[in-house]
Design a protein around this motif. Structure first.
Motif, PDB file in Angstrom:
ATOM      1  N   HIS A   6       7.248   5.274   6.768  1.00  0.00           N
ATOM      2  CA  HIS A   6       6.245   4.436   7.437  1.00  0.00           C
ATOM      3  C   HIS A   6       6.867   3.303   8.255  1.00  0.00           C
ATOM      4  O   HIS A   6       6.171   2.374   8.646  1.00  0.00           O
ATOM      5  N   GLN A   7       8.186   3.370   8.490  1.00  0.00           N
ATOM      6  CA  GLN A   7       8.838   2.302   9.260  1.00  0.00           C
ATOM      7  C   GLN A   7       8.159   2.071  10.627  1.00  0.00           C
ATOM      8  O   GLN A   7       7.906   0.916  10.993  1.00  0.00           O
ATOM      9  N   PRO A   8       7.794   3.150  11.375  1.00  0.00           N
ATOM     10  CA  PRO A   8       7.173   2.922  12.689  1.00  0.00           C
ATOM     11  C   PRO A   8       5.907   2.058  12.608  1.00  0.00           C
ATOM     12  O   PRO A   8       5.773   1.099  13.359  1.00  0.00           O
ATOM     13  N   ASP A   9       4.991   2.385  11.690  1.00  0.00           N
ATOM     14  CA  ASP A   9       3.741   1.631  11.691  1.00  0.00           C
ATOM     15  C   ASP A   9       3.866   0.262  11.017  1.00  0.00           C
ATOM     16  O   ASP A   9       3.141  -0.666  11.366  1.00  0.00           O
ATOM     17  N   ILE A  10       4.805   0.104  10.054  1.00  0.00           N
ATOM     18  CA  ILE A  10       4.999  -1.238   9.474  1.00  0.00           C
ATOM     19  C   ILE A  10       5.818  -2.090  10.446  1.00  0.00           C
ATOM     20  O   ILE A  10       5.550  -3.273  10.634  1.00  0.00           O
ATOM     21  N   GLY A  11       6.817  -1.480  11.039  1.00  0.00           N
ATOM     22  CA  GLY A  11       7.590  -2.175  12.064  1.00  0.00           C
ATOM     23  C   GLY A  11       8.676  -3.090  11.546  1.00  0.00           C
ATOM     24  O   GLY A  11       8.998  -4.100  12.163  1.00  0.00           O
ATOM     25  N   PHE A  12       9.278  -2.771  10.392  1.00  0.00           N
ATOM     26  CA  PHE A  12      10.387  -3.612   9.893  1.00  0.00           C
ATOM     27  C   PHE A  12      11.707  -3.150  10.508  1.00  0.00           C
ATOM     28  O   PHE A  12      11.800  -2.059  11.103  1.00  0.00           O
ATOM     29  N   ALA A  16      14.965  -3.141   8.777  1.00  0.00           N
ATOM     30  CA  ALA A  16      15.874  -2.400   7.896  1.00  0.00           C
ATOM     31  C   ALA A  16      15.409  -2.539   6.452  1.00  0.00           C
ATOM     32  O   ALA A  16      14.595  -3.402   6.113  1.00  0.00           O
ATOM     33  N   LEU A  17      15.959  -1.674   5.574  1.00  0.00           N
ATOM     34  CA  LEU A  17      15.706  -1.753   4.126  1.00  0.00           C
ATOM     35  C   LEU A  17      17.028  -2.048   3.441  1.00  0.00           C
ATOM     36  O   LEU A  17      18.054  -1.457   3.775  1.00  0.00           O
ATOM     37  N   GLN A  18      16.995  -2.968   2.447  1.00  0.00           N
ATOM     38  CA  GLN A  18      18.179  -3.171   1.618  1.00  0.00           C
ATOM     39  C   GLN A  18      17.818  -2.788   0.189  1.00  0.00           C
ATOM     40  O   GLN A  18      16.764  -3.196  -0.307  1.00  0.00           O
ATOM     41  N   TYR A  19      18.688  -2.017  -0.439  1.00  0.00           N
ATOM     42  CA  TYR A  19      18.428  -1.586  -1.812  1.00  0.00           C
ATOM     43  C   TYR A  19      19.519  -2.136  -2.721  1.00  0.00           C
ATOM     44  O   TYR A  19      20.697  -2.004  -2.426  1.00  0.00           O
ATOM     45  N   ASP A  20      19.118  -2.767  -3.809  1.00  0.00           N
ATOM     46  CA  ASP A  20      20.083  -3.440  -4.691  1.00  0.00           C
ATOM     47  C   ASP A  20      19.732  -3.126  -6.136  1.00  0.00           C
ATOM     48  O   ASP A  20      18.705  -3.581  -6.650  1.00  0.00           O
ATOM     49  N   ASP A  21      20.587  -2.326  -6.787  1.00  0.00           N
ATOM     50  CA  ASP A  21      20.287  -2.031  -8.195  1.00  0.00           C
ATOM     51  C   ASP A  21      21.260  -2.737  -9.135  1.00  0.00           C
ATOM     52  O   ASP A  21      21.440  -2.333 -10.271  1.00  0.00           O
ATOM     53  N   THR A  22      21.865  -3.813  -8.654  1.00  0.00           N
ATOM     54  CA  THR A  22      22.781  -4.578  -9.519  1.00  0.00           C
ATOM     55  C   THR A  22      22.139  -5.915  -9.899  1.00  0.00           C
ATOM     56  O   THR A  22      22.804  -6.942  -9.922  1.00  0.00           O
ATOM     57  N   ILE A  23      20.834  -5.854 -10.194  1.00  0.00           N
ATOM     58  CA  ILE A  23      20.154  -7.087 -10.607  1.00  0.00           C
ATOM     59  C   ILE A  23      19.831  -7.029 -12.093  1.00  0.00           C
ATOM     60  O   ILE A  23      19.846  -5.960 -12.709  1.00  0.00           O
ATOM     61  N   GLU A  44       0.841  -1.206   0.000  1.00  0.00           N
ATOM     62  CA  GLU A  44       0.000   0.000   0.000  1.00  0.00           C
ATOM     63  C   GLU A  44       0.875   1.255   0.000  1.00  0.00           C
ATOM     64  O   GLU A  44       0.615   2.201  -0.732  1.00  0.00           O
ATOM     65  N   VAL A  45       1.899   1.236   0.867  1.00  0.00           N
ATOM     66  CA  VAL A  45       2.786   2.402   0.982  1.00  0.00           C
ATOM     67  C   VAL A  45       3.497   2.656  -0.345  1.00  0.00           C
ATOM     68  O   VAL A  45       3.585   3.790  -0.827  1.00  0.00           O
ATOM     69  N   VAL A  46       3.992   1.567  -0.956  1.00  0.00           N
ATOM     70  CA  VAL A  46       4.723   1.715  -2.217  1.00  0.00           C
ATOM     71  C   VAL A  46       3.781   2.200  -3.325  1.00  0.00           C
ATOM     72  O   VAL A  46       4.103   3.110  -4.092  1.00  0.00           O
ATOM     73  N   ALA A  78      10.591   5.105  -3.526  1.00  0.00           N
ATOM     74  CA  ALA A  78       9.990   4.009  -2.755  1.00  0.00           C
ATOM     75  C   ALA A  78      10.670   3.845  -1.398  1.00  0.00           C
ATOM     76  O   ALA A  78       9.991   3.654  -0.379  1.00  0.00           O
ATOM     77  N   THR A  79      12.009   3.949  -1.365  1.00  0.00           N
ATOM     78  CA  THR A  79      12.683   3.757  -0.074  1.00  0.00           C
ATOM     79  C   THR A  79      12.321   4.878   0.899  1.00  0.00           C
ATOM     80  O   THR A  79      12.109   4.627   2.079  1.00  0.00           O
ATOM     81  N   SER A  80      12.183   6.104   0.398  1.00  0.00           N
ATOM     82  CA  SER A  80      11.853   7.180   1.336  1.00  0.00           C
ATOM     83  C   SER A  80      10.419   7.024   1.841  1.00  0.00           C
ATOM     84  O   SER A  80      10.145   7.296   3.010  1.00  0.00           O
ATOM     85  N   ALA A  81       9.521   6.553   0.973  1.00  0.00           N
ATOM     86  CA  ALA A  81       8.132   6.329   1.421  1.00  0.00           C
ATOM     87  C   ALA A  81       8.098   5.236   2.491  1.00  0.00           C
ATOM     88  O   ALA A  81       7.401   5.360   3.500  1.00  0.00           O
ATOM     89  N   LEU A  82       8.881   4.176   2.271  1.00  0.00           N
ATOM     90  CA  LEU A  82       8.886   3.075   3.246  1.00  0.00           C
ATOM     91  C   LEU A  82       9.515   3.517   4.570  1.00  0.00           C
ATOM     92  O   LEU A  82       9.014   3.197   5.650  1.00  0.00           O
ATOM     93  N   THR A  83      10.615   4.263   4.477  1.00  0.00           N
ATOM     94  CA  THR A  83      11.295   4.723   5.690  1.00  0.00           C
ATOM     95  C   THR A  83      10.349   5.588   6.533  1.00  0.00           C
ATOM     96  O   THR A  83      10.298   5.465   7.758  1.00  0.00           O
TER      97      THR A  83
END
Lengths: 427, 427
Positions: A334-340, A342-349, A289-291, A327-332
């Motif tokens: 909402h980190q409190p209410d999602i409760g994860f 950490a975030l890992q970002y990988d653009d070498t795929i 939803e956040v994304v 997307a990472t800033s939107a998730l960060t």
């Protein structure tokens, strides 16, 4: 005698000499007895140059003005092409998107065509003249302002116009010979496909094949417009994109579908892993939803099995790398209410997709795919499938090897002399 | 609070930096409480570059396509200017000639405005936004195709729009400080005129003064639009072109007309002498019929006294040098029926014109003019007059001296420090 819509891209009309070459080609089709409507993009880098000018003036150009600015590009190319055709003794008139009746919604910069009423084009063709139409642009009837269709918009204009005119074929002229079984820059033995179905072409376009944009193929499928993708630098036959049932051989008999049409690849995606998500119902939904709320489209999703000891799980998904920061800033946020954790970002795929309508009736395709990748020592990080497609995510630096291995494993390699295919000589 | 139409020419919007400068000026007028409508030309050399592209494609571009091509120029400048103004926090929208309701006849390349229905412009201004309008272009309502107005067309657009909107003033921004008593490149002591009447400005424009084109002044006179010609590089007051009765001093009292407004010069004409014309009725008429039939406008005419012994006379006339070849070949073709002996063509002439509404009530102006030229040893070859103008033809290489001598003889020389007038500093 047929009604042909021809579309020429920016590289085909990059300068006066190229425009004259295209004019010659159009005049030949007309002299062969066909009715011809031509859709044309802006010359070469014109669009980029105009965007650059706008950025020199303001960091945030209003989109309505941006669309007015960009539509100047096709105005220039279309009138020059009409002049060049006229110079060859064939009557030609150029028309803006608005004059050609290309009606769109009001989403400036990425407008969708909602109707095409090409009465002026029909009249022009009926008078025996060639009609040149500006690609990429339309008009928002609410305000009478011009709109642009976004990336690949000229292809969409051509197909939409072909549908409205009930044209026999829509020829998309480009700088390659057609649709290939893989990108020839990676797989030198890639074969040019003579035919491909709309469904397969859709999956190819969605999986990173650049030759046609998705919405153009969607439009062609919806209105059943045969699309002929071919080179503007040669006269040889390209690839016919058409209804599956119409994939026939030269005697007109329906041919057996080849199992696999081709291998597409995509280097434009990135992967986000949300680490340490509480494994309770609703958490995954909340993440997406956040994304989605940030306007980001996601592609593949993998949820790991949760560790029983912690009750936490990791969720990975892929998305266009250009949306990564967003997307990472939107998730960060909402980190409190999602409760994860950490975030890992990988653009070498990298993403490899195997596409073929024959998959439906041929089991074992995925097994063969995985075994080919395994033999080539390539690790698979994520998998997703549709009815006629299997996609896998690999490391970006293994992607080329993966594409070559799969292409060979499915016996797609051409046995022809590739010099003929790329040498620019007719056959 | 006034409604102001501002017009900026190509040199004022030549690049992104210039566009931002113009945007600042527009925003200042808006913030000062005025309603502002801006008419803009194509950036710098854009129009010439587009013409060059067309010539690379065909030696004879169809005029309809040429107009479509050229109108791309203002599309670019108008949208960039709207963006730049928007960037300063002032709402602005750009409109094509068609969207602004500039209706023309169908003479592509040199269309005449037949109506202006600026409802979208009125709505935009009523919403408190700045409206930017593409100069030089309109629409032919019969076919819904774009047209261009020809040379100086943007000035005409501005005045026509000001008339339709009942604007308080039409400001024409240019690269000089206003209208001068002579060309300052020839007469360094030329004075900037604070005011000039429509009639005088018309004669100045028709006699070679480049600052405003004839049709723009004609339009302003017909609809009584006050035109303020001023520099886009300074904030000082320029020249107000207005109704003669309105030439008042700063206390609002009608001022005594100055006898002479200025001296104009023109190097663009040539002289044709038809030698040995039988001096019988109808021969002169036949010559000018032939020339008019070739689409050539003539300016001054002199018929010599015929020699009694031969019954032959010479007829000389001036015409735009660009029409010289055309006129001579038309005359040569009709030599048998006109019956002249020879043609002489001379493009080394110059024309000086002295203009002033005060001539009507002040006898002796022509005597003073001829004596000034005689004292400067300048030979007069032809003379023509109107109610408020006297023109003489001289050798081209005496023209500058002639202009200076006449300017001084009529006491037009400025006594001010010219550094102030040209230095770019305000006063």
């Amino acid at each position: 005698m047929a009604l042909i819509v021809q579309k020429y891209g920016g590289s085909s009309v990059a300068d006066a000499a190229s425009i004259k070459r295209v004019a010659k080609r159009v005049a030949e089709a007309k002299r062969a007895g066909h009715d011809v409507v031509v859709v044309v993009s802006a010359m070469g880098d014109t669009t980029d140059e105009l965007i650059d000018l706008a950025n020199q003036v303001t960091p945030l150009p209003p989109q309505r003005e941006m669309d007015i600015l960009l539509t100047a590009g096709e105005r220039i190319s279309m009138s020059l092409l009409a002049m060049a055709i006229h110079n060859l003794g064939v009557d030609a008139k150029s028309f803006t998107g608005q004059q050609a009746g290309v009606i769109t919604d009001e989403s400036y910069g990425k407008a969708r065509i909602i109707d095409v009423s090409p009465s002026r084009i029909k009249d022009t063709v009926a008078r025996g003249e060639v009609a040149i139409v500006a690609g990429f642009q339309g008009v928002n009837p609410t305000t009478n302002d011009v709109t642009t269709l976004g990336r690949g918009g000229s292809d969409t204009t051509a197909v939409a116009l072909a549908a409205a005119l009930k044209a026999d074929v829509c020829e998309i002229y480009t700088d390659v010979d057609g649709v290939f079984s893989a990108d020839p820059r990676i797989v030198p033995t890639a074969r040019k496909l003579d035919r491909i179905s709309y469904d397969e072409m859709l999956e190819m376009a969605a999986s990173g094949a650049k030759v046609l944009v998705l919405r153009c193929v969607e439009y062609a499928r919806r209105y059943d417009v045969p699309v002929h993708v071919r080179s503007s630098f040669s006269t040889r036959t390209g690839t016919l994109v058409t209804n599956e049932a119409l994939v026939t051989n030269e005697e007109g008999e329906q041919m057996e579908q080849p199992i696999i049409a081709g291998v597409a690849h995509d280097r434009s995606e990135a992967k986000i892993t949300v680490v340490g998500v509480p494994d309770v119902p609703g958490k995954a939904a909340r993440i997406f939803e956040v994304v989605a709320g940030a306007g980001v489209n996601i592609d593949m999703i993998v949820q790991n099995v949760s560790a029983a000891s912690t009750g936490l799980t990791d969720i990975s998904f892929t998305l266009p790398a250009t949306d990564g920061a967003h997307a990472t800033s939107a998730l960060t946020e909402h980190q409190p209410d999602i409760g994860f954790t950490a975030l890992q970002y990988d653009d070498t795929i990298g993403k490899l997709s195997l596409i073929g309508a024959g998959m439906r009736s041929h089991p074992g395709v995925s097994a063969r795919l995985f075994s080919a990748l395994s033999e080539a020592n390539i690790n698979i990080e994520m998998i997703s499938t549709s009815e006629i497609r299997i996609s896998v995510v690999t490391r970006a630096d293994s992607l080329d090897d993966a594409v070559r291995a799969v292409h060979t494993a499915f016996e797609l390699d051409s046995t022809e002399d590739q010099a003929v295919v790329y040498g620019g000589t007719g056959r």
